[in-house]
Scaffold this motif. Sequence first.
Motif, PDB file in Angstrom:
ATOM      1  N   VAL A  99      -7.911  41.411  10.531  1.00  0.00           N
ATOM      2  CA  VAL A  99      -8.236  42.693   9.950  1.00  0.00           C
ATOM      3  C   VAL A  99      -8.504  42.486   8.472  1.00  0.00           C
ATOM      4  O   VAL A  99      -7.812  41.697   7.803  1.00  0.00           O
ATOM      5  CB  VAL A  99      -7.101  43.726  10.175  1.00  0.00           C
ATOM      6  N   LEU A 100      -9.498  43.125   7.945  1.00  0.00           N
ATOM      7  CA  LEU A 100      -9.848  42.957   6.540  1.00  0.00           C
ATOM      8  C   LEU A 100      -8.906  43.773   5.668  1.00  0.00           C
ATOM      9  O   LEU A 100      -8.541  44.907   6.018  1.00  0.00           O
ATOM     10  CB  LEU A 100     -11.307  43.402   6.304  1.00  0.00           C
ATOM     11  N   GLU A 101      -8.530  43.136   4.506  1.00  0.00           N
ATOM     12  CA  GLU A 101      -7.688  43.872   3.569  1.00  0.00           C
ATOM     13  C   GLU A 101      -8.550  44.823   2.741  1.00  0.00           C
ATOM     14  O   GLU A 101      -9.766  44.705   2.691  1.00  0.00           O
ATOM     15  CB  GLU A 101      -6.937  42.897   2.643  1.00  0.00           C
ATOM     16  N   GLU A 102      -7.875  45.764   2.106  1.00  0.00           N
ATOM     17  CA  GLU A 102      -8.517  46.701   1.201  1.00  0.00           C
ATOM     18  C   GLU A 102      -9.629  47.507   1.879  1.00  0.00           C
ATOM     19  O   GLU A 102     -10.679  47.779   1.280  1.00  0.00           O
ATOM     20  CB  GLU A 102      -9.063  45.957  -0.041  1.00  0.00           C
ATOM     21  N   HIS A 103      -9.440  47.905   3.149  1.00  0.00           N
ATOM     22  CA  HIS A 103     -10.434  48.720   3.855  1.00  0.00           C
ATOM     23  C   HIS A 103     -10.349  50.157   3.351  1.00  0.00           C
ATOM     24  O   HIS A 103      -9.258  50.757   3.342  1.00  0.00           O
ATOM     25  CB  HIS A 103     -10.182  48.684   5.367  1.00  0.00           C
ATOM     26  N   ILE A 104     -11.461  50.681   2.904  1.00  0.00           N
ATOM     27  CA  ILE A 104     -11.478  52.022   2.307  1.00  0.00           C
ATOM     28  C   ILE A 104     -12.404  52.972   3.055  1.00  0.00           C
ATOM     29  O   ILE A 104     -12.795  54.008   2.542  1.00  0.00           O
ATOM     30  CB  ILE A 104     -11.885  51.932   0.830  1.00  0.00           C
ATOM     31  N   GLY A 105     -12.756  52.645   4.301  1.00  0.00           N
ATOM     32  CA  GLY A 105     -13.647  53.515   5.070  1.00  0.00           C
ATOM     33  C   GLY A 105     -12.969  54.803   5.498  1.00  0.00           C
ATOM     34  O   GLY A 105     -11.740  54.908   5.522  1.00  0.00           O
ATOM     35  N   PRO A 106     -13.770  55.789   5.916  1.00  0.00           N
ATOM     36  CA  PRO A 106     -13.180  57.075   6.332  1.00  0.00           C
ATOM     37  C   PRO A 106     -12.448  56.987   7.660  1.00  0.00           C
ATOM     38  O   PRO A 106     -11.564  57.786   7.935  1.00  0.00           O
ATOM     39  CB  PRO A 106     -14.387  58.003   6.413  1.00  0.00           C
TER      40      PRO A 106
END
Length: 810
Positions: free
Chosen positions: A64-71
Amino acid sequence: MRIPATAACLCPLLICLCFVQRCYGTSQSRPSVKAPRNQTKHPDVEKDVHHRPKRGWIWNQFFVLEEHIGPEAQHVGKLHSNSDSGDGSVRYLLSGEGAGTIFVIDEITGDIHATKSLDREKKGQYVLHAQAINRFTNHSLEPESEFIIKVQDVNDNAPKFPDGPFAAAVPEMADIGTSVFQLTATDADDPTYGNSAKIVYSILQGQPYFSVDPKTGVIRTALSNMDREARERYTVVVQAKDMAGSVGGLSGSTTINVTLTDVNDNPPKFPQKNYQLYVPESAQVGKAVGKIKANDKDVGINAEMRYIITNAEGMDMFSIATDTDLKEGIISLRQPLNYEKRKVHTLHIEGVNTHLDPRFSHLGPFKDTTTLRIIIGDVDEPPVFSMHYYIMDVYENSPVGTEVGMVMAQDPDSTKSPVRYFIDHSEKELVYFTIGVNTGVIKTTQSLDREVVAWHNITVMASEVDNPSLVSHVPVTIQVLDVNDNAPYIARDEEIIVCESSRAGQVIQTLRPSDMDNFANGRFSFALPNDLPVNPNFTLKDNEDNTASIVARRHQFSQAEHDLYQLPVVVTDGGEPVLSSTSTLTLRVCVCQRGAGGAGSISRVRACQVPAFLSTAGLSTGAFIAILLCIIILLSIVVLFVILRSKKGKKEPLIISEEDVRENVVTYDDEGGGEEDTEAFDIAALRNPAGAEQRRLRREVRPGTEGWLVPCGPRSPSLVLLDTEDIHSVIRQRVVEADRDTSGPPYDSLQTYAYEGRGSPTGSVSSLGLAQVLPPDLSYSDLEDWEPAGHTLARLFGREPSETEQTITP
């Protein structure tokens, strides 16, 4: 269970990793988790225990990618079981780290989503557990299996210098490429993934003087001949950028303050080539008269120097020392200055560095030279004597006013002022000399005696007439010369011993004369007086070496017949005029013993002491021995008497056998201090405590006029007339008193009286029965050998009753 292709489409890299891990299993860098085989059984075929089940689900880890900021929530992966036929009977469960909070699962489809933004630097992976159960029966369709969700790094941390800013130092004039300092930046991103943590260094400020290695961060000099004296401090700013320095990388910077340290690359320099100094001629030798200083651009030990005077003329008159703290040359006077002889002195002074660096020897000699002209100032000086010390002499007994010598002083200045002379009489002593005020001639003021004072020390002062405050001093020593004014003599401190066994011609004693004058007066001669008859016992022999010998004229001398002889001797010196004196010597005859002082020697003094004492006292040898014997006998008697007294001093106890003592008999083996001791024993300790405070009985016995012993006390009957009253009645009355006395000793007690009763074959030894008849011819001398109690009886019975009263305490 297998991972659907829709979950891997999010990142092609994840597909590759999953494929590799599915094919090769676990690896060292990314360990995978393998689920156990499917052990689910159909209810209808429970008896078929040997059926080989098919593999259920197989996976190892998700990313899983860190710093995910999607809605929307980030899709992580999908769980699927072979037992799932799509009818919704399978329920997927998720447990472990972050289950239900960070990671959620669709119980029907098995899709896993991350509901929050993750930070790899805080937590890099999560361990979870997956399980498939029958929705209707809640029976486990697949055994619980563990898997890992790893957080994939992104470049979200810039490089940092945690210890900055920094300070560094490098020597001036250093070569190009000299290492100055090494920097190390840190990046919190994953160094194993991409270039997020790959750092490159570069200089933002500090060129062209310094450079930095882009990979190691080592700062080096980029220019040569950097001079500290021109510029001492530099500020260097270095940047560290990740992503290998590419565009879009994050960066951080720090500051390094670089200081150039000093080296000895500058020689000392005098500010001037010529100096001038004024020094008065009155300057004291050894004192500092001036200072000089050369400048050096270097600092510390590189600026240290020493000063020297290079010309011989200057070195003779002056010296120079270096003050290491102030780096100055201190000029001091080596010899006194004289304006009248020389008015100017020239010094060539050189300043030289003491710590040289051979690397910079090509820069020239590290020294400098200057010239110093010292101008001597004229000062009104005190008179100067022709000599620093005067020694004179004069004969003793010279008449008053005899000239001893002369001192001379003059004004050293060009004015040549007249000089006056004085003798310093500050010391408290007799004045023997005077001096001419204008001439400086020293004369005697009284007759001198060499035998009293042989040397005289005086101080002569000289001052100018024009300026009396300027005074100089000089010591003068005057020796008193000897003249023959004392006659020789022979000391008569001790008697001369003559042995009875002396033979004719034997030397009795060697004589040595004394003379207060010195021996320059000639040789001494000895003779017997001419006006006396020839001495038949002794003669005198002149040894012609300033000694003479007394020689015996006859054999055998007798102490008993004649023990003392007188011998007059005339001693004459050889001075001018000739002086002589007659000394009468006393010769004592003694019995001498040989062997006291070696072979052939005679011990004369000890042999003559005893006879001299006896003859003076008028006692013969026999009488002296008799006196000694009497003294020894008396001492023996005294010692014997002391021994007998010590043996008789041991008393026997009053009660020898313990069988004679009945119960409640109190025995005290204690001797009192005599009839005057009334406090030897306090019987109150044995009395009734209640009645002890009422009274204390005290019995006193004093001599009476009608009877010998009279007991006295407040409750005792009168026994003055013992001749008319029976002692039995007295005892009975005492018994009644003891029975009625409540303060006395308790129970039965034994009270002893000085009465043995009647019928004793030995009779009574008490004095109570002797009141009427006293034999007049009794002798009490035998009582002297008794102890103190016996002495008391002897005193009582050995004198009249009318004597001074005595007190006896029973």
